[in-house]
Design a protein around this motif. Structure first.
Motif, PDB file in Angstrom:
ATOM      1  N   SER A 163     -10.147   5.428  -9.869  1.00 56.61           N
ATOM      2  CA  SER A 163      -8.830   4.847 -10.184  1.00 56.61           C
ATOM      3  C   SER A 163      -8.206   4.226  -8.949  1.00 56.61           C
ATOM      4  N   ALA A 164      -8.269   4.930  -7.848  1.00 57.42           N
ATOM      5  CA  ALA A 164      -7.692   4.430  -6.597  1.00 57.42           C
ATOM      6  C   ALA A 164      -8.426   3.177  -6.127  1.00 57.42           C
ATOM      7  N   ILE A 165      -9.742   3.189  -6.218  1.00 58.50           N
ATOM      8  CA  ILE A 165     -10.542   2.036  -5.771  1.00 58.50           C
ATOM      9  C   ILE A 165     -10.256   0.823  -6.641  1.00 58.50           C
ATOM     10  N   ASN A 166     -10.108   1.028  -7.942  1.00 54.41           N
ATOM     11  CA  ASN A 166      -9.791  -0.103  -8.829  1.00 54.41           C
ATOM     12  C   ASN A 166      -8.488  -0.785  -8.401  1.00 54.41           C
ATOM     13  N   LYS A 167      -7.490   0.008  -8.040  1.00 59.63           N
ATOM     14  CA  LYS A 167      -6.216  -0.555  -7.572  1.00 59.63           C
ATOM     15  C   LYS A 167      -6.395  -1.299  -6.251  1.00 59.63           C
ATOM     16  N   LEU A 168      -7.170  -0.702  -5.350  1.00 67.74           N
ATOM     17  CA  LEU A 168      -7.379  -1.327  -4.039  1.00 67.74           C
ATOM     18  C   LEU A 168      -8.210  -2.610  -4.150  1.00 67.74           C
ATOM     19  N   LEU A 182       0.824  -1.210   0.000  1.00 69.13           N
ATOM     20  CA  LEU A 182       0.000   0.000   0.000  1.00 69.13           C
ATOM     21  C   LEU A 182       0.858   1.259   0.000  1.00 69.13           C
ATOM     22  N   SER A 183       0.410   2.239  -0.765  1.00 63.16           N
ATOM     23  CA  SER A 183       1.024   3.569  -0.686  1.00 63.16           C
ATOM     24  C   SER A 183       0.330   4.334   0.438  1.00 63.16           C
ATOM     25  N   LEU A 184       0.912   5.431   0.854  1.00 61.33           N
ATOM     26  CA  LEU A 184       0.305   6.260   1.889  1.00 61.33           C
ATOM     27  C   LEU A 184      -1.050   6.806   1.418  1.00 61.33           C
ATOM     28  N   THR A 185      -1.135   7.181   0.167  1.00 62.57           N
ATOM     29  CA  THR A 185      -2.399   7.670  -0.394  1.00 62.57           C
ATOM     30  C   THR A 185      -3.462   6.580  -0.354  1.00 62.57           C
ATOM     31  N   GLU A 186      -3.070   5.355  -0.693  1.00 64.42           N
ATOM     32  CA  GLU A 186      -4.025   4.246  -0.639  1.00 64.42           C
ATOM     33  C   GLU A 186      -4.466   3.984   0.795  1.00 64.42           C
ATOM     34  N   MET A 187      -3.539   4.097   1.737  1.00 66.15           N
ATOM     35  CA  MET A 187      -3.890   3.888   3.142  1.00 66.15           C
ATOM     36  C   MET A 187      -4.877   4.939   3.603  1.00 66.15           C
ATOM     37  N   HIS A 188      -4.690   6.169   3.178  1.00 70.07           N
ATOM     38  CA  HIS A 188      -5.619   7.229   3.564  1.00 70.07           C
ATOM     39  C   HIS A 188      -6.972   7.053   2.884  1.00 70.07           C
ATOM     40  N   THR A 189      -6.994   6.440   1.717  1.00 71.46           N
ATOM     41  CA  THR A 189      -8.265   6.115   1.066  1.00 71.46           C
ATOM     42  C   THR A 189      -8.992   5.052   1.880  1.00 71.46           C
ATOM     43  N   ILE A 190      -8.275   4.037   2.322  1.00 67.26           N
ATOM     44  CA  ILE A 190      -8.856   2.994   3.176  1.00 67.26           C
ATOM     45  C   ILE A 190      -9.413   3.618   4.455  1.00 67.26           C
ATOM     46  N   GLU A 191      -8.653   4.529   5.027  1.00 65.82           N
ATOM     47  CA  GLU A 191      -9.082   5.220   6.244  1.00 65.82           C
ATOM     48  C   GLU A 191     -10.375   6.010   5.997  1.00 65.82           C
ATOM     49  N   TYR A 250      -8.123  -5.121  -0.938  1.00 64.34           N
ATOM     50  CA  TYR A 250      -8.437  -4.332   0.251  1.00 64.34           C
ATOM     51  C   TYR A 250      -9.866  -3.776   0.261  1.00 64.34           C
ATOM     52  N   VAL A 251     -10.462  -3.638  -0.905  1.00 64.61           N
ATOM     53  CA  VAL A 251     -11.760  -2.984  -1.020  1.00 64.61           C
ATOM     54  C   VAL A 251     -12.667  -3.826  -1.914  1.00 64.61           C
ATOM     55  N   GLU A 252     -13.966  -3.767  -1.616  1.00 63.91           N
ATOM     56  CA  GLU A 252     -14.957  -4.385  -2.499  1.00 63.91           C
ATOM     57  C   GLU A 252     -15.972  -3.322  -2.896  1.00 63.91           C
ATOM     58  N   ARG A 253     -16.522  -3.513  -4.094  1.00 65.67           N
ATOM     59  CA  ARG A 253     -17.472  -2.544  -4.645  1.00 65.67           C
ATOM     60  C   ARG A 253     -18.761  -3.285  -4.976  1.00 65.67           C
ATOM     61  N   ASN A 254     -19.894  -2.675  -4.621  1.00 64.48           N
ATOM     62  CA  ASN A 254     -21.202  -3.252  -4.915  1.00 64.48           C
ATOM     63  C   ASN A 254     -22.154  -2.156  -5.363  1.00 64.48           C
ATOM     64  N   ARG A 255     -23.073  -2.532  -6.224  1.00 63.34           N
ATOM     65  CA  ARG A 255     -24.160  -1.618  -6.594  1.00 63.34           C
ATOM     66  C   ARG A 255     -25.383  -2.007  -5.782  1.00 63.34           C
ATOM     67  N   ILE A 256     -26.189  -1.022  -5.403  1.00 64.70           N
ATOM     68  CA  ILE A 256     -27.396  -1.359  -4.648  1.00 64.70           C
ATOM     69  C   ILE A 256     -28.509  -1.732  -5.626  1.00 64.70           C
ATOM     70  N   GLU A 257     -29.332  -2.669  -5.233  1.00 64.54           N
ATOM     71  CA  GLU A 257     -30.381  -3.192  -6.110  1.00 64.54           C
ATOM     72  C   GLU A 257     -31.435  -2.135  -6.449  1.00 64.54           C
ATOM     73  N   GLU A 258     -31.753  -1.258  -5.494  1.00 60.38           N
ATOM     74  CA  GLU A 258     -32.803  -0.258  -5.704  1.00 60.38           C
ATOM     75  C   GLU A 258     -32.429   0.763  -6.778  1.00 60.38           C
ATOM     76  N   GLY A 283     -16.664  -0.796   0.382  1.00 60.98           N
ATOM     77  CA  GLY A 283     -16.391  -1.189   1.766  1.00 60.98           C
ATOM     78  C   GLY A 283     -15.081  -1.944   1.819  1.00 60.98           C
ATOM     79  N   LEU A 284     -14.586  -2.137   3.017  1.00 61.72           N
ATOM     80  CA  LEU A 284     -13.316  -2.813   3.199  1.00 61.72           C
ATOM     81  C   LEU A 284     -13.523  -4.328   3.275  1.00 61.72           C
ATOM     82  N   THR A 285     -12.592  -5.051   2.693  1.00 59.91           N
ATOM     83  CA  THR A 285     -12.550  -6.500   2.846  1.00 59.91           C
ATOM     84  C   THR A 285     -11.895  -6.802   4.189  1.00 59.91           C
ATOM     85  N   LYS A 286     -11.763  -8.068   4.509  1.00 62.02           N
ATOM     86  CA  LYS A 286     -11.068  -8.472   5.734  1.00 62.02           C
ATOM     87  C   LYS A 286      -9.640  -7.905   5.745  1.00 62.02           C
TER      88      LYS A 286
END
Length: 149
Positions: A70-75, A35-44, A80-88, A96-99
């Motif tokens: 772009s940052a989320i795609n790398k994570l 992780l880069s510092l920027t990525e860590m701050h994104t996680i935070e 480190y991160v998962e992405r979901n679309r809401i059904e509604e 959100g963060l993975t384990k």
């Protein structure tokens, strides 16, 4: 600039630079060395407990949603991160963060906790109050002067 102002200036600049350098060093030496510092701050900014929209996180980081994407795609690729679309409303993307992301968050939080604990360790309650008051005044000045939230 009188002597005490010069000392305060030097200390603030050195402290800011040292904290960034130490954070990067701790990241590179630990179990989250990819992780880069920027990525860590994104996680935070995403946070531990709830899924958030891309626009909420982008706003907190003061970046565009495109930059965050772009940052989320790398994570996501790093696990480190998962992405979901809401059904509604499939247009709304929640992240959100993975384990593994939660582990990174906790390790970074511990770094900050250790840093602050060691900074105030041994101070009297009066000295702590002066430190908090001084840092608050600096923070308030910078936010007002440069129109930060």
């Amino acid at each position: 600039m009188d002597k005490s102002k010069k000392v305060v200036n030097e200390l603030l600049v050195q402290l800011f630079n040292d904290i960034l350098q130490i954070e990067e060093q701790v990241l590179k030496e630990g179990v989250i060395s990819d992780l880069s510092l920027t990525e860590m701050h994104t996680i935070e900014a995403i946070g531990m407990y709830t899924k958030r929209t891309m626009s909420e996180v982008a706003q907190d980081l003061k970046i565009t949603v495109g930059t965050l994407t772009s940052a989320i795609n790398k994570l996501i690729k790093k696990g480190y991160v998962e992405r979901n679309r809401i059904e509604e409303d499939r247009r709304v993307v929640l992240i959100g963060l993975t384990k593994r992301g939660k582990l990174a968050y906790r390790l970074h939080e511990k770094f900050h906790d250790d840093m602050v604990s060691n900074s105030v360790d041994g101070l009297t309650s009066q000295e702590e109050e002066v430190l908090i008051s001084s840092l608050s005044r600096i923070n308030k000045f910078l936010k007002e002067k440069y129109k930060l939230k």
